[in-house]
Design an enzyme around this catalytic site. Structure first.
Site, PDB file in Angstrom:
ATOM      1  N   LEU A 101       0.863  -1.356   0.065  1.00  0.00           N
ATOM      2  CA  LEU A 101      -0.054   0.062  -0.033  1.00  0.00           C
ATOM      3  C   LEU A 101       0.797   1.391  -0.137  1.00  0.00           C
ATOM      4  O   LEU A 101       1.999   1.241   0.777  1.00  0.00           O
ATOM      5  CB  LEU A 101      -0.947   0.024   1.460  1.00  0.00           C
ATOM      6  CG  LEU A 101      -1.968  -0.942   1.270  1.00  0.00           C
ATOM      7  CD1 LEU A 101      -2.727  -1.123   2.857  1.00  0.00           C
ATOM      8  CD2 LEU A 101      -2.937  -0.960   0.251  1.00  0.00           C
ATOM      9  N   ASP A 102       0.516   2.414  -0.876  1.00  0.00           N
ATOM     10  CA  ASP A 102       1.458   3.492  -0.674  1.00  0.00           C
ATOM     11  C   ASP A 102       1.587   4.097   0.590  1.00  0.00           C
ATOM     12  O   ASP A 102       0.737   3.877   1.366  1.00  0.00           O
ATOM     13  CB  ASP A 102       0.489   4.586  -1.676  1.00  0.00           C
ATOM     14  CG  ASP A 102       0.285   4.078  -3.106  1.00  0.00           C
ATOM     15  OD1 ASP A 102       1.170   3.233  -3.513  1.00  0.00           O
ATOM     16  OD2 ASP A 102      -0.518   4.709  -3.527  1.00  0.00           O
ATOM     17  N   ARG A 103       2.371   4.869   0.808  1.00  0.00           N
ATOM     18  CA  ARG A 103       2.609   5.621   2.101  1.00  0.00           C
ATOM     19  C   ARG A 103       1.237   6.451   2.356  1.00  0.00           C
ATOM     20  O   ARG A 103       0.630   6.511   3.440  1.00  0.00           O
ATOM     21  CB  ARG A 103       3.625   6.805   2.140  1.00  0.00           C
ATOM     22  CG  ARG A 103       4.073   7.039   3.301  1.00  0.00           C
ATOM     23  CD  ARG A 103       4.988   7.784   3.471  1.00  0.00           C
ATOM     24  NE  ARG A 103       4.942   8.715   2.349  1.00  0.00           N
ATOM     25  CZ  ARG A 103       5.454  10.036   2.380  1.00  0.00           C
ATOM     26  NH1 ARG A 103       6.473  10.495   3.413  1.00  0.00           N
ATOM     27  NH2 ARG A 103       5.578  10.905   1.435  1.00  0.00           N
TER      28      ARG A 103
END
Ligand code: URA
Length: 236
Positions: A101-103
């Protein structure tokens, strides 16, 4: 694998420290019989100070990843391993995130040290649906569901079109998007392709497994029933 290595790999200490634990008789089998550094014993049969090895063999867990954390071991900022017991960062094989998952994305992240399980979850053959809740910068224009379902949408620098995806509109700027694949920044790029911008992104569910009331930043180990639920709702 020799016990001293196995136990050091689980983060109980350096090889030297773990060797000292053996000398002190702290490592035993389930019956309390003292074990030696060179012994080879099944993971489940080992006790440290009388307690089973933590974590048990083949660990899988779910983490409610908050925004602001990176799915990496090395990022200079906050990383998902900061949310787990510090020993877990030292484990070998490493407890890896299953996909990323992206930051700036929150939600359900699976992690495991079980390579076979990891491959089963990410394999396109499993068709595990991943549900994302997107909050958008602009109102939906109305044709997005058809575009995403079409199976022809090409993202920039990709060689193959995206698999059909399902959009469920929750409000003018809010929708659930269900994907069965996981390309780089896929949700954000899909909305960009239809002229929008994702302001917030959250993943509440993978397959039949949901975050439910697991608070942000918390994790729990998955049992056999969780894994069964995970694969239950695979798209045929
Ligand atoms: N798609 C994205 O754009 N970001 C994520 O974190 C996951 C899917």
């Amino acid at each position: 694998m020799k016990l001293v290595k196995l136990i050091a790999n689980l983060g109980y200490g350096s090889r030297k420290e773990v060797a000292a634990m053996f000398r002190d008789g702290r490592i035993t089998d389930a019956e309390g019989e003292v074990l030696y550094a060179d012994d080879r014993v099944e993971h489940d049969a080992i006790r440290v100070d009388g307690a089973p090895l933590d974590p048990p063999a083949g660990l899988a867990l779910m983490l409610h990843k908050p925004t602001g954390y990176t799915c990496s071991t090395k990022d200079p900022g906050r990383v998902i391993y900061d949310l787990l017991p510090s020993r877990y960062r030292l484990r070998s094989p490493l407890l890896s995130p299953v996909g990323r998952l992206d930051r700036d994305t929150s939600g359900l992240l699976l992690m495991t040290d079980d390579g076979q399980l990891l491959h089963r979850i990410v394999s396109p053959k499993s068709h595990l649906p991943k549900v994302y809740e997107a909050t958008l910068a602009s109102d939906l224009r109305g044709d997005e569901a058809a575009v995403f379902a079409g199976g022809t949408l090409m993202l920039e620098s990709e060689k193959t079109p995206l698999a059909p995806a399902t959009l469920e509109v929750l409000g003018p700027r809010r929708a659930w998007l269900t994907l069965t694949e996981g390309r780089y920044h896929q949700v954000r790029r899909m909305f960009a392709a239809v002229g929008n911008h994702v302001e917030a992104l959250h993943r509440p569910r993978i397959g039949g497994l949901a975050l439910d009331d697991l608070p942000a930043g918390q994790w729990r180990a998955l049992g056999a029933a969780d894994l069964q639920r995970l694969f239950e709702s695979a798209v045929p």
